[in-house]
Structures are given as structure tokens and as C-alpha cells.
Design an enzyme around this catalytic site. Structure first.
Site, mmCIF file in Angstrom:
data_model
loop_
_atom_site.group_PDB
_atom_site.id
_atom_site.type_symbol
_atom_site.label_atom_id
_atom_site.label_comp_id
_atom_site.label_asym_id
_atom_site.label_seq_id
_atom_site.Cartn_x
_atom_site.Cartn_y
_atom_site.Cartn_z
ATOM 1 N N ASP A 14 45.726 9.818 71.617
ATOM 2 C CA ASP A 14 44.145 9.649 71.621
ATOM 3 C C ASP A 14 43.564 10.537 72.903
ATOM 4 O O ASP A 14 44.477 11.135 73.589
ATOM 5 C CB ASP A 14 43.934 8.337 72.336
ATOM 6 C CG ASP A 14 42.686 8.009 72.312
ATOM 7 O OD1 ASP A 14 41.558 8.049 71.449
ATOM 8 O OD2 ASP A 14 42.274 7.383 73.654
ATOM 9 N N SER A 15 42.415 10.714 72.840
ATOM 10 C CA SER A 15 41.814 11.365 74.051
ATOM 11 C C SER A 15 42.229 10.859 75.448
ATOM 12 O O SER A 15 41.999 11.712 76.396
ATOM 13 C CB SER A 15 40.343 11.358 74.151
ATOM 14 O OG SER A 15 39.667 10.181 74.227
ATOM 15 N N TYR A 46 36.323 12.921 73.725
ATOM 16 C CA TYR A 46 36.359 13.682 72.623
ATOM 17 C C TYR A 46 34.992 13.457 71.752
ATOM 18 O O TYR A 46 34.482 14.098 71.149
ATOM 19 C CB TYR A 46 37.447 13.291 71.504
ATOM 20 C CG TYR A 46 38.700 13.850 71.703
ATOM 21 C CD1 TYR A 46 39.068 14.660 72.920
ATOM 22 C CD2 TYR A 46 39.942 13.470 70.828
ATOM 23 C CE1 TYR A 46 40.275 14.986 73.215
ATOM 24 C CE2 TYR A 46 41.040 14.079 71.272
ATOM 25 C CZ TYR A 46 41.308 14.633 72.267
ATOM 26 O OH TYR A 46 42.526 15.292 72.642
ATOM 27 N N GLY A 47 34.674 12.030 71.838
ATOM 28 C CA GLY A 47 33.297 11.831 70.909
ATOM 29 C C GLY A 47 32.003 12.596 71.167
ATOM 30 O O GLY A 47 31.082 12.965 70.415
ATOM 31 N N CYS A 78 42.888 7.532 67.453
ATOM 32 C CA CYS A 78 41.608 8.007 67.893
ATOM 33 C C CYS A 78 40.776 8.038 66.742
ATOM 34 O O CYS A 78 41.141 8.913 65.797
ATOM 35 C CB CYS A 78 41.731 9.311 68.635
ATOM 36 S SG CYS A 78 40.122 10.148 69.150
ATOM 37 N N ASN A 79 39.653 7.341 66.597
ATOM 38 C CA ASN A 79 38.670 7.382 65.540
ATOM 39 C C ASN A 79 38.163 8.642 65.431
ATOM 40 O O ASN A 79 37.891 9.246 64.373
ATOM 41 C CB ASN A 79 37.561 6.117 65.687
ATOM 42 C CG ASN A 79 38.187 4.958 65.363
ATOM 43 O OD1 ASN A 79 37.996 4.469 64.459
ATOM 44 N ND2 ASN A 79 38.815 4.493 66.467
ATOM 45 N N GLU A 157 37.437 4.478 80.717
ATOM 46 C CA GLU A 157 38.066 5.582 81.280
ATOM 47 C C GLU A 157 38.122 5.302 82.813
ATOM 48 O O GLU A 157 39.006 5.648 83.808
ATOM 49 C CB GLU A 157 37.966 6.849 81.207
ATOM 50 C CG GLU A 157 38.145 7.312 79.592
ATOM 51 C CD GLU A 157 39.667 7.382 79.296
ATOM 52 O OE1 GLU A 157 40.037 8.403 80.134
ATOM 53 O OE2 GLU A 157 40.141 7.277 78.277
ATOM 54 N N CYS A 189 36.149 2.602 67.621
ATOM 55 C CA CYS A 189 36.631 3.539 68.621
ATOM 56 C C CYS A 189 37.594 2.668 69.408
ATOM 57 O O CYS A 189 37.676 1.461 69.720
ATOM 58 C CB CYS A 189 35.515 3.822 69.617
ATOM 59 S SG CYS A 189 36.151 4.760 71.004
ATOM 60 N N THR A 190 38.958 3.190 69.414
ATOM 61 C CA THR A 190 40.123 2.608 70.133
ATOM 62 C C THR A 190 39.815 2.208 71.471
ATOM 63 O O THR A 190 40.651 1.301 72.093
ATOM 64 C CB THR A 190 41.325 3.416 69.815
ATOM 65 O OG1 THR A 190 41.159 4.928 70.445
ATOM 66 C CG2 THR A 190 41.748 3.680 68.377
ATOM 67 N N HIS A 191 38.929 2.664 72.306
ATOM 68 C CA HIS A 191 38.541 2.384 73.537
ATOM 69 C C HIS A 191 37.716 0.887 73.557
ATOM 70 O O HIS A 191 37.851 0.213 74.551
ATOM 71 C CB HIS A 191 37.710 3.421 74.535
ATOM 72 C CG HIS A 191 38.387 4.442 74.828
ATOM 73 N ND1 HIS A 191 38.925 5.611 74.211
ATOM 74 C CD2 HIS A 191 38.655 4.822 76.054
ATOM 75 C CE1 HIS A 191 39.219 6.341 74.772
ATOM 76 N NE2 HIS A 191 39.177 6.085 76.043
HETATM 77 N N1 DGL Z 1 39.371 6.431 71.362
HETATM 78 C C1 DGL Z 1 38.649 7.519 70.946
HETATM 79 C C2 DGL Z 1 38.204 7.063 69.505
HETATM 80 O O1 DGL Z 1 38.570 6.154 68.990
HETATM 81 C C3 DGL Z 1 37.854 8.823 71.565
HETATM 82 C C4 DGL Z 1 36.936 8.635 72.452
HETATM 83 C C5 DGL Z 1 36.423 9.620 73.353
HETATM 84 O O2 DGL Z 1 37.342 10.186 73.894
HETATM 85 O O3 DGL Z 1 35.215 9.854 73.058
HETATM 86 O O4 DGL Z 1 37.079 7.662 69.154
#
Ligand code: DGL
Length: 270
Positions: A14-15, A46-47, A78-79, A157, A189-191
Site C-alpha cells: 500500500d502507499s 497515492y490518491g 491499496c484501492n 497517516e 480505501c484501505t486506510h
Molecule cells: N490506501 C490506499 C487506497 O486504498 C491509498 C491511499 C493514498 O495513498 O492516497 O486507496
């Protein structure tokens, strides 16, 4: 399937910290499995990045994981990366690659009673249209709403998962979904499972929250069963964690978020 092959780890990335929600779910479901987790904290989020850039990062991490850890499976935890790069990654490697989109969406569609559901994710995930395409193929009659939630990832984060500021942001970003009277919401989003309490309070008790993390763990289990690759009857797996950013911070916050399995964190410098 030889024991050696079964012993190879499941590699996940993931990011940053978000994919740890998937790792937690996989550890709980499959405690014997060896796991290596890569958090690209030096390059998160990443988003908000372009699709090509995220796809390049995903390919780099996949190559690194294959070369260094010889995994039996890659989980794109990571989505955003899965939305823009899953097909490329599948073509790139000769082991199974599991993404987080389809498992979560399938569960979401099963929970709805009123045929109005929502998905929240990063700007990149929503803009990719990947969820919208899957939803219109799988359930064209279902009213499927998407909302990007810029800022959520940054709160996680920083370890700020229950602050007043995140609640205010959630109230603003989720208002259209509350108004749309959806009865199921996918945390795309996995966060976001780390913000589940706040999201649940804002959405109200009638909305079922679906986590792509839990559903992906079930998908991992099914895929390992199908290919006879499960590590069974063995001791508890070894869990390794790698970060491209500050490893001390990753160990501190990561342990708070994931739990005691996260001890040492190895460093990778790009
Ligand atoms: N956890 C990630 C996802 O599922 C990425 C979040 C990010 O870095 O913006 O999209």
C-alpha cells in the site's frame, strides 16, 4: 504442492499504513501464513497522484517484492493502485495478484435492501471509474454513488483517527451520501477502516459499512485453497514489514494500528 511453496509469503503493499487493515484481516483469517508487507510511506499519498505515476510505483514495488521475497501471491492492498494497475500487474507476474475492488464491491451489493449504495475512496480511485464500471456490470439496476474523501488518508497517516477535525471533514464529505439515503457504504480505501467509528457515526445506524479489507482476506483464503497453496498445520506465520519512509515512525504508529505482530520494520530506500 510442496511445503516449500506453501511457505513462501503472501506479499502485500500500500502507499502507507492503510494496507495494514488488509494485513490484520489476513492474519486473523490465516494465522499460519507468512506475510511481507510493504508500505510506500516515502511516496504516499497515492490518491492525489496521476494514474501513470501510481501504476509505475505499483510495478516497482511488485518487482521488488518478487525479487527480494519470492512470494506465492501479491495482494494489492491499496484501492488506488488496484484501480489503475491491477491488469498490468497481473500481466507482469506469474503468481496470483489479488486486488481489493471486486471483493468489496461484491459484498456491498449483497447487503443492500433498498438498492441504493455508496463507495468512498481517494480522488484517484473515484476518478479512475474502476468501481463505477464494476458496479454497472455487476448490478446495473442499483443506484451506485461515489464520493472522494481527500484528507482522510492524511489523518490516518498522522495517527489522528478520532479527532474533531476528522469528524468535521467527514460530515462535509459524506453529506451527499447521507442525503442519498444509501443503506450500504463501501470503504473503498484501505486506510478508511481506521476511521470507521467516525464514518459510522456520520452515516447513521441504518447504513452498513463494508470494508474491502475483510472481503479481500476472504478472497486470499479462497484463492490459496483453490490453488492448494495454503500453509496448513504449521506454526504461526512470520510477519515482516518494510517501509520506504521513516521506519521508527512506521514501527510506532503501525503497531498501534495493526497490533503486536508489527515489531521490526525493515527499510527500503528508492
Ligand atoms: N490506501 C490506499 C487506497 O486504498 C491509498 C491511499 C493514498 O495513498 O492516497 O486507496
Amino acid at each position: 504442492m510442496t511445503q516449500d511453496r506453501c511457505d513462501r509469503p503472501i506479499a502485500m503493499f500500500d502507499s502507507g499504513f492503510g494496507g495494514l487493515t488488509v494485513t490484520r484481516a489476513v492474519i486473523d483469517l490465516l494465522p499460519e501464513e507468512n506475510i511481507v508487507y510493504f508500505g510506500d510511506t516515502a511516496r504516499y499519498p497515492y490518491g492525489s497522484k496521476g494514474h501513470d505515476e501510481v501504476a509505475t510505483f505499483a510495478a516497482q514495488i511488485t518487482d521488488l517484492l518478487i525479487e527480494k521475497y519470492d512470494p506465492k501471491m501479491i495482494v494489492v492492498a491499496c484501492n488506488t493502485a488496484a484501480a489503475v494497475a491491477l491488469d498490468d500487474l497481473e500481466a507482469r507476474v506469474d503468481i496470483p495478484v489479488i486486488g481489493v475492488l471486486r471483493p468489496g464491491l461484491e459484498s456491498l451489493l449483497k447487503v443492500t435492501v433498498n438498492s441504493r449504495v455508496g463507495m468512498i475512496g481517494t480522488v484517484g480511485t473515484v476518478a479512475s471509474g474502476a468501481y463505477q464500471r464494476l458496479a454497472s456490470q455487476a448490478a446495473p439496476a442499483v443506484d451506485f454513488r461515489c464520493a472522494a474523501c481527500p484528507g482522510f488518508v492524511e489523518f490516518v497517516e498522522r495517527g489522528e483517527t478520532g479527532s474533531d477535525q476528522v469528524r468535521v471533514l467527514a460530515q462535509r464529505l459524506l453529506a451527499p451520501l447521507v442525503e442519498a439515503k444509501i443503506d450500504g457504504l463501501l470503504l473503498g480505501c484501505t486506510h478508511y477502516p481506521f476511521l470507521a467509528r467516525t464514518i459510522a457515526e456520520v452515516m447513521g445506524r441504518d447504513v452498513v459499512l463494508v470494508s474491502s479489507a475483510d472481503e479481500t482476506a476472504f478472497e486470499v483464503w479462497r484463492a490459496l485453497e483453490a490453488s492448494d497453496d495454503r500453509r496448513v498445520g504449521a506454526t504461526r506465520g512470520v510477519h515482516r514489514f518494510v517501509s520506504s519512509g521513516d521506519v521508527l515512525e512506521f514501527a510506532r504508529l503501525g503497531r498501534d494500528l495493526l497490533g503486536p505482530e508489527l515489531n521490526d520494520v525493515e527499510c527500503h530506500t528508492w
